[in-house]
Enzyme design. Structure first.
Site, mmCIF file in Angstrom:
data_model
loop_
_atom_site.group_PDB
_atom_site.id
_atom_site.type_symbol
_atom_site.label_atom_id
_atom_site.label_comp_id
_atom_site.label_asym_id
_atom_site.label_seq_id
_atom_site.Cartn_x
_atom_site.Cartn_y
_atom_site.Cartn_z
ATOM 1 N N GLY A 61 0.788 -1.241 0.000
ATOM 2 C CA GLY A 61 0.000 0.000 0.000
ATOM 3 C C GLY A 61 0.812 1.279 0.000
ATOM 4 O O GLY A 61 0.284 2.363 -0.272
ATOM 5 N N ASP A 119 -4.646 2.053 11.284
ATOM 6 C CA ASP A 119 -6.072 1.827 11.522
ATOM 7 C C ASP A 119 -6.234 1.310 12.958
ATOM 8 O O ASP A 119 -6.157 2.093 13.903
ATOM 9 C CB ASP A 119 -6.565 0.849 10.448
ATOM 10 C CG ASP A 119 -8.065 0.623 10.450
ATOM 11 O OD1 ASP A 119 -8.791 1.440 11.013
ATOM 12 O OD2 ASP A 119 -8.525 -0.387 9.882
ATOM 13 N N LYS A 147 -6.421 6.695 11.082
ATOM 14 C CA LYS A 147 -7.825 6.579 11.510
ATOM 15 C C LYS A 147 -7.813 6.423 13.024
ATOM 16 O O LYS A 147 -8.023 5.316 13.548
ATOM 17 C CB LYS A 147 -8.467 5.332 10.887
ATOM 18 C CG LYS A 147 -8.635 5.369 9.380
ATOM 19 C CD LYS A 147 -9.469 4.151 8.977
ATOM 20 C CE LYS A 147 -9.437 3.891 7.504
ATOM 21 N NZ LYS A 147 -10.107 2.616 7.148
ATOM 22 N N VAL A 169 -10.991 3.641 2.425
ATOM 23 C CA VAL A 169 -10.455 4.449 1.328
ATOM 24 C C VAL A 169 -9.571 3.618 0.400
ATOM 25 O O VAL A 169 -8.979 2.620 0.808
ATOM 26 C CB VAL A 169 -9.654 5.663 1.864
ATOM 27 C CG1 VAL A 169 -10.569 6.634 2.593
ATOM 28 C CG2 VAL A 169 -8.503 5.219 2.756
HETATM 29 P P1 IMP Z 1 -4.326 -2.011 11.183
HETATM 30 O O1 IMP Z 1 -3.492 -3.216 11.478
HETATM 31 O O2 IMP Z 1 -5.757 -2.197 11.578
HETATM 32 O O3 IMP Z 1 -3.756 -0.715 11.745
HETATM 33 O O4 IMP Z 1 -4.446 -1.884 9.632
HETATM 34 C C1 IMP Z 1 -3.477 -1.376 8.874
HETATM 35 C C2 IMP Z 1 -3.565 -1.885 7.459
HETATM 36 O O5 IMP Z 1 -4.910 -2.191 7.029
HETATM 37 C C3 IMP Z 1 -3.090 -0.780 6.558
HETATM 38 O O6 IMP Z 1 -1.716 -0.875 6.370
HETATM 39 C C4 IMP Z 1 -3.877 -1.046 5.297
HETATM 40 O O7 IMP Z 1 -3.159 -1.929 4.479
HETATM 41 C C5 IMP Z 1 -5.132 -1.711 5.734
HETATM 42 N N1 IMP Z 1 -6.244 -0.740 5.768
HETATM 43 C C6 IMP Z 1 -6.820 -0.184 6.852
HETATM 44 N N2 IMP Z 1 -7.781 0.669 6.499
HETATM 45 C C7 IMP Z 1 -7.806 0.662 5.146
HETATM 46 C C8 IMP Z 1 -8.594 1.390 4.165
HETATM 47 O O8 IMP Z 1 -9.456 2.220 4.464
HETATM 48 N N3 IMP Z 1 -8.308 1.121 2.867
HETATM 49 C C9 IMP Z 1 -7.352 0.242 2.466
HETATM 50 N N4 IMP Z 1 -6.588 -0.439 3.349
HETATM 51 C C10 IMP Z 1 -6.827 -0.232 4.673
HETATM 52 MG MG MG Z 2 -0.907 -1.769 4.461
#
Ligand code: IMP
Ligand code: MG
Length: 204
Positions: A61, A119, A147, A169
């Site tokens: 990403g 996130d 977020k 997104v």
């Molecule tokens: P976390 O482990 O929940 O913090 O998620 C992080 C990963 O989830 C990010 O590096 C993204 O790859 C993916 N992610 C979280 N939210 C989104 C979004 O809104 N769109 C696309 N990928 C997301």
């Molecule tokens: Mg990612």
């Protein structure tokens, strides 16, 4: 930690015709992204001056963000990638699996860890634990989007581009089912496309 900018919501411009069936709106335009990424590079440049810098970026990403961020760093640096995948298709995260390991030695180096979105914080928590075990001098975290409201783990970014609400997104490297990474702007996916988590936004 420097505070993330709140996104100037609703000023991202019109969704290009090609993507109108998929995206509810443009959340952050190309221009808005470019301006903010330049600011982040400038902050990082100041903080890493004179250090042995290693940039560690999470696949996939970060492709566009990383390219724009580092081309403006006029510092000696090395670049490596860590692959993490959350098995579970779509917008619901599953178990985290490492798909590519770090190759460079980061011991006593100053690491800049780059990710697209912070996130829940589960991904960065796991990656940070792995990196810390390699004994770098310090680790700073840089994310394009934060977020904050969805955080489950107590992890923060040292540099964050934009704080956004709980929208799903895509674009500027970010995907839904490996699609939409090529869009030059950041858009909000319509709920009918993403299914479960759409955008957490009733307008869409
Ligand atoms: P976390 O482990 O929940 O913090 O998620 C992080 C990963 O989830 C990010 O590096 C993204 O790859 C993916 N992610 C979280 N939210 C989104 C979004 O809104 N769109 C696309 N990928 C997301
Ligand atoms: Mg990612």
């Amino acid at each position: 930690m420097k505070k993330a900018r709140n996104v100037p919501l609703g000023r991202g411009g019109a969704v290009p015709v090609r993507w109108r069936g998929d995206l509810g709106r443009v959340l952050i335009s190309e221009r808005q992204i470019a301006r903010r990424v330049r600011q982040l590079s400038a902050e990082i440049q100041k903080d890493f001056e004179g250090r042995e810098m290693v940039v560690v970026s999470l696949l996939s990403g970060t492709v566009m963000f990383l390219a724009d961020l580092i081309r403006r760093l006029s510092l000696p640096m090395r670049l490596d990638f860590i692959g993490v995948s959350s098995y579970g298709a779509g917008t619901t995260p599953g178990e985290l699996v490492f798909t590519k390991e770090l190759r460079l030695d980061v011991r006593d180096r100053d690491v800049l860890l780059v990710d697209d979105i912070l996130d829940t914080g589960r991904t960065l928590t796991k990656v940070l634990a792995k990196l810390r075990a390699l004994k770098p001098r310090r680790i700073k975290v840089c994310v394009l989007l934060d977020k904050a409201a969805r955080r489950v783990e107590p992890v923060q970014a040292d540099y964050a581009g934009f704080e956004i609400p709980d929208y799903f997104v895509v674009g500027y490297g970010m995907d839904f089912g490996e699609r939409y990474r090529n869009l030059p702007f950041i858009g909000v996916l319509k709920k009918k496309v993403s299914g479960e988590r759409g955008a957490g936004n009733s307008e869409l």
